[in-house]
Design a protein around this motif. Structure first.
Motif, PDB file in Angstrom:
ATOM      1  N   GLU A  68       0.830  -1.209   0.000  1.00 31.52           N
ATOM      2  CA  GLU A  68       0.000   0.000   0.000  1.00 31.52           C
ATOM      3  C   GLU A  68       0.864   1.259   0.000  1.00 31.52           C
ATOM      4  O   GLU A  68       0.533   2.250  -0.654  1.00 31.52           O
ATOM      5  N   LEU A  69       1.981   1.225   0.739  1.00 32.60           N
ATOM      6  CA  LEU A  69       2.879   2.376   0.784  1.00 32.60           C
ATOM      7  C   LEU A  69       3.461   2.664  -0.592  1.00 32.60           C
ATOM      8  O   LEU A  69       3.466   3.820  -1.054  1.00 32.60           O
ATOM      9  N   PHE A  70       3.926   1.623  -1.277  1.00 30.67           N
ATOM     10  CA  PHE A  70       4.505   1.821  -2.607  1.00 30.67           C
ATOM     11  C   PHE A  70       3.425   2.217  -3.625  1.00 30.67           C
ATOM     12  O   PHE A  70       3.692   3.013  -4.526  1.00 30.67           O
ATOM     13  N   GLN A  71       2.223   1.682  -3.462  1.00 30.93           N
ATOM     14  CA  GLN A  71       1.128   2.069  -4.353  1.00 30.93           C
ATOM     15  C   GLN A  71       0.823   3.557  -4.208  1.00 30.93           C
ATOM     16  O   GLN A  71       0.593   4.257  -5.195  1.00 30.93           O
ATOM     17  N   GLN A  72       0.857   4.039  -2.973  1.00 37.43           N
ATOM     18  CA  GLN A  72       0.632   5.460  -2.720  1.00 37.43           C
ATOM     19  C   GLN A  72       1.709   6.309  -3.388  1.00 37.43           C
ATOM     20  O   GLN A  72       1.427   7.364  -3.968  1.00 37.43           O
ATOM     21  N   MET A  73       2.954   5.835  -3.336  1.00 37.37           N
ATOM     22  CA  MET A  73       4.055   6.566  -3.965  1.00 37.37           C
ATOM     23  C   MET A  73       3.887   6.608  -5.478  1.00 37.37           C
ATOM     24  O   MET A  73       4.173   7.625  -6.115  1.00 37.37           O
ATOM     25  N   VAL A  74       3.414   5.496  -6.054  1.00 42.63           N
ATOM     26  CA  VAL A  74       3.153   5.457  -7.503  1.00 42.63           C
ATOM     27  C   VAL A  74       2.080   6.474  -7.864  1.00 42.63           C
ATOM     28  O   VAL A  74       2.208   7.227  -8.848  1.00 42.63           O
ATOM     29  N   GLU A  75       1.013   6.524  -7.064  1.00 43.56           N
ATOM     30  CA  GLU A  75      -0.085   7.464  -7.319  1.00 43.56           C
ATOM     31  C   GLU A  75       0.373   8.913  -7.188  1.00 43.56           C
ATOM     32  O   GLU A  75      -0.163   9.809  -7.853  1.00 43.56           O
ATOM     33  N   GLN A  76       1.371   9.137  -6.330  1.00 44.26           N
ATOM     34  CA  GLN A  76       1.906  10.488  -6.145  1.00 44.26           C
ATOM     35  C   GLN A  76       2.971  10.833  -7.193  1.00 44.26           C
ATOM     36  O   GLN A  76       3.563  11.906  -7.150  1.00 44.26           O
ATOM     37  N   ASN A  77       3.219   9.871  -8.112  1.00 40.25           N
ATOM     38  CA  ASN A  77       4.198  10.075  -9.183  1.00 40.25           C
ATOM     39  C   ASN A  77       5.616  10.235  -8.636  1.00 40.25           C
ATOM     40  O   ASN A  77       6.446  10.955  -9.219  1.00 40.25           O
ATOM     41  N   PHE A  78       5.911   9.577  -7.520  1.00 40.78           N
ATOM     42  CA  PHE A  78       7.232   9.644  -6.917  1.00 40.78           C
ATOM     43  C   PHE A  78       8.174   8.711  -7.673  1.00 40.78           C
ATOM     44  O   PHE A  78       7.865   7.536  -7.863  1.00 40.78           O
ATOM     45  N   PRO A  79       9.343   9.198  -8.110  1.00 42.02           N
ATOM     46  CA  PRO A  79      10.286   8.354  -8.866  1.00 42.02           C
ATOM     47  C   PRO A  79      10.736   7.135  -8.057  1.00 42.02           C
ATOM     48  O   PRO A  79      11.277   7.266  -6.956  1.00 42.02           O
ATOM     49  N   LEU A  80      10.528   5.948  -8.645  1.00 37.23           N
ATOM     50  CA  LEU A  80      10.754   4.701  -7.917  1.00 37.23           C
ATOM     51  C   LEU A  80      11.191   3.614  -8.894  1.00 37.23           C
ATOM     52  O   LEU A  80      10.638   3.489  -9.989  1.00 37.23           O
ATOM     53  N   VAL A  81      12.210   2.845  -8.523  1.00 39.88           N
ATOM     54  CA  VAL A  81      12.667   1.700  -9.318  1.00 39.88           C
ATOM     55  C   VAL A  81      12.892   0.530  -8.369  1.00 39.88           C
ATOM     56  O   VAL A  81      13.484   0.702  -7.294  1.00 39.88           O
ATOM     57  N   PHE A  82      12.421  -0.651  -8.749  1.00 38.28           N
ATOM     58  CA  PHE A  82      12.669  -1.868  -7.981  1.00 38.28           C
ATOM     59  C   PHE A  82      13.824  -2.645  -8.612  1.00 38.28           C
ATOM     60  O   PHE A  82      13.954  -2.702  -9.841  1.00 38.28           O
ATOM     61  N   VAL A  83      14.638  -3.282  -7.767  1.00 38.66           N
ATOM     62  CA  VAL A  83      15.725  -4.144  -8.232  1.00 38.66           C
ATOM     63  C   VAL A  83      15.604  -5.505  -7.571  1.00 38.66           C
ATOM     64  O   VAL A  83      15.272  -5.598  -6.382  1.00 38.66           O
ATOM     65  N   ASP A  84      15.871  -6.550  -8.349  1.00 37.01           N
ATOM     66  CA  ASP A  84      15.916  -7.935  -7.863  1.00 37.01           C
ATOM     67  C   ASP A  84      14.538  -8.530  -7.600  1.00 37.01           C
ATOM     68  O   ASP A  84      14.370  -9.743  -7.624  1.00 37.01           O
ATOM     69  N   ARG A  85      13.556  -7.676  -7.358  1.00 35.83           N
ATOM     70  CA  ARG A  85      12.231  -8.149  -6.989  1.00 35.83           C
ATOM     71  C   ARG A  85      11.179  -7.246  -7.613  1.00 35.83           C
ATOM     72  O   ARG A  85      11.445  -6.094  -7.932  1.00 35.83           O
ATOM     73  N   ARG A  86       9.996  -7.764  -7.754  1.00 37.97           N
ATOM     74  CA  ARG A  86       8.878  -6.942  -8.211  1.00 37.97           C
ATOM     75  C   ARG A  86       7.673  -7.249  -7.352  1.00 37.97           C
ATOM     76  O   ARG A  86       7.624  -8.263  -6.663  1.00 37.97           O
ATOM     77  N   ILE A  87       6.713  -6.365  -7.368  1.00 37.07           N
ATOM     78  CA  ILE A  87       5.483  -6.550  -6.610  1.00 37.07           C
ATOM     79  C   ILE A  87       4.329  -6.557  -7.592  1.00 37.07           C
ATOM     80  O   ILE A  87       4.118  -5.581  -8.329  1.00 37.07           O
ATOM     81  N   GLU A  88       3.611  -7.668  -7.636  1.00 33.83           N
ATOM     82  CA  GLU A  88       2.492  -7.817  -8.576  1.00 33.83           C
ATOM     83  C   GLU A  88       1.480  -6.691  -8.392  1.00 33.83           C
ATOM     84  O   GLU A  88       1.119  -6.326  -7.273  1.00 33.83           O
ATOM     85  N   GLY A  89       1.043  -6.132  -9.513  1.00 36.33           N
ATOM     86  CA  GLY A  89       0.007  -5.107  -9.475  1.00 36.33           C
ATOM     87  C   GLY A  89       0.510  -3.691  -9.344  1.00 36.33           C
ATOM     88  O   GLY A  89      -0.272  -2.745  -9.425  1.00 36.33           O
TER      89      GLY A  89
END
Length: 333
Positions: free
Chosen positions: A132-153
């Motif tokens: 939920e925290l990362f989803q909120q960051m996506v909605e806020q258009n905060f620059p974010l990159v995941f490495v080694d792992r991903r989160i479905e959805g």
């Protein structure tokens, strides 16, 4: 002592305050060599220190990113961090590194701390919590990159090893060497960490592809402190595995500890292949067959994507990039 200001530097160098500002921000397009030399000498003579806090407030950017690794003990993590730091240094960005220690609560605190420090973006090896925290960051258009792992959805650019292919390479290598009873051990799957899930699935797919029966007793996913005893139990089965895949570098270390304690002969009693090309792989006796990840390339890619995003490049929604594994054949298999 009176604090030295930008205006003091401008007077000493006999230039305008805006020219000094351009010099400090490395905007040299229309600046002569002589002017740059005078400003440099004035800064050194007066001991001027730019006010980066004021600069950040004015530009609404800090030229700083955060990197949150799930576990800094992994050799892969440290290599990625080095590549990120190298790339950011070349582009005048600073890096703050945090270790979540595989703890979602600790990860959450670091995210909140880094945002409070107004970092411009984050590179994260997600623990598997805090969706939920990362989803909120996506909605806020905060620059974010995941490495080694991903989160479905979650629409977050993600950079991973092709984990299924990595394990397929290892299994097929062992089959070529006439090993038939192949086991695998990984850290716990409780939080559904991407590489662990994909490596187990790749193992199952490879056995099925080659018509080998799946033995559930040869598949173990446990916390690191339990690994030695778990492998020992596997080796005490009526038909123990004759080869073992260590799902990451920490698993490999536990397997090697058991090998030493039990005096096992490698590869005659147990062949070993590890995922992650640990630094001592070629020095160990016998030298260790490993699956290497292009960690530096992956780290550089992550940093480049994040900085491009920070600088206003279009968002890459649902972009997952898989990197090719490389089999390093040595004496342990």
């Amino acid at each position: 002592m009176k604090k030295v200001t930008m205006m003091d530097v401008a007077k000493e160098a006999n230039v305008s305050k805006s020219t000094v500002s351009q010099y400090i921000n490395k905007r040299y397009d229309y600046m002569s060599v002589e002017t740059k030399k005078r400003i440099k000498e004035a800064i050194e003579k007066l001991g001027y220190q730019p006010n980066y806090i004021a600069k950040s407030l004015k530009q609404k950017k800090t030229s700083t990113i955060g990197v949150i690794v799930a576990n800094i003990l992994h050799s892969f993590s440290t290599q990625v961090i080095r590549a990120v730091e190298d790339y950011c240094h070349e582009h005048d960005f600073h890096v703050i590194v945090c270790n979540a220690d595989d703890d979602p609560e600790k990860e959450k605190k670091y995210v909140e701390m880094l945002q409070a420090k107004q970092v411009d973006g984050l590179i994260v090896f997600p623990t598997g919590g805090n969706v939920e925290l990362f989803q909120q960051m996506v909605e806020q258009n905060f620059p974010l990159v995941f490495v080694d792992r991903r989160i479905e959805g979650l629409d977050v650019p993600s950079i991973l090893l092709d984990n299924k292919k990595a394990i397929t390479l290892a299994v097929e290598h062992l089959l070529e060497r006439n090993y038939k009873r192949i086991g695998i051990i990984t850290p716990s799957l409780i939080r559904k960490i991407t590489p662990r899930i994909e490596r187990i699935q790749g193992y199952k797919d490879a056995l099925e592809k080659h018509g080998l029966e799946l033995n559930e007793q040869y598949i173990k996913s446990v916390d690191v402190p339990l690994m030695k005893d778990t492998v020992k139990e596997m080796l005490e089965l009526p038909e123990p595995p004759d080869a073992l895949l260590a799902g990451n570098d920490l698993a490999l270390m536990e397997v090697l500890k058991l090998v030493k304690e039990e005096g096992l002969e490698v590869p005659s009693k147990l062949a070993i292949v590890g995922v992650d090309d640990v630094s001592f792989a070629s020095l160990f006796n016998p030298s260790l067959t490993t699956i290497a990840q292009p960690a530096f390339e992956m780290g550089t890619d992550a940093a480049e994507r994040l900085l491009n995003r920070i600088k206003g490049s279009p968002v890459e929604h649902s972009c997952v990039t898989y990197y090719e594994p490389v089999l390093r054949k040595r004496q342990s298999s």
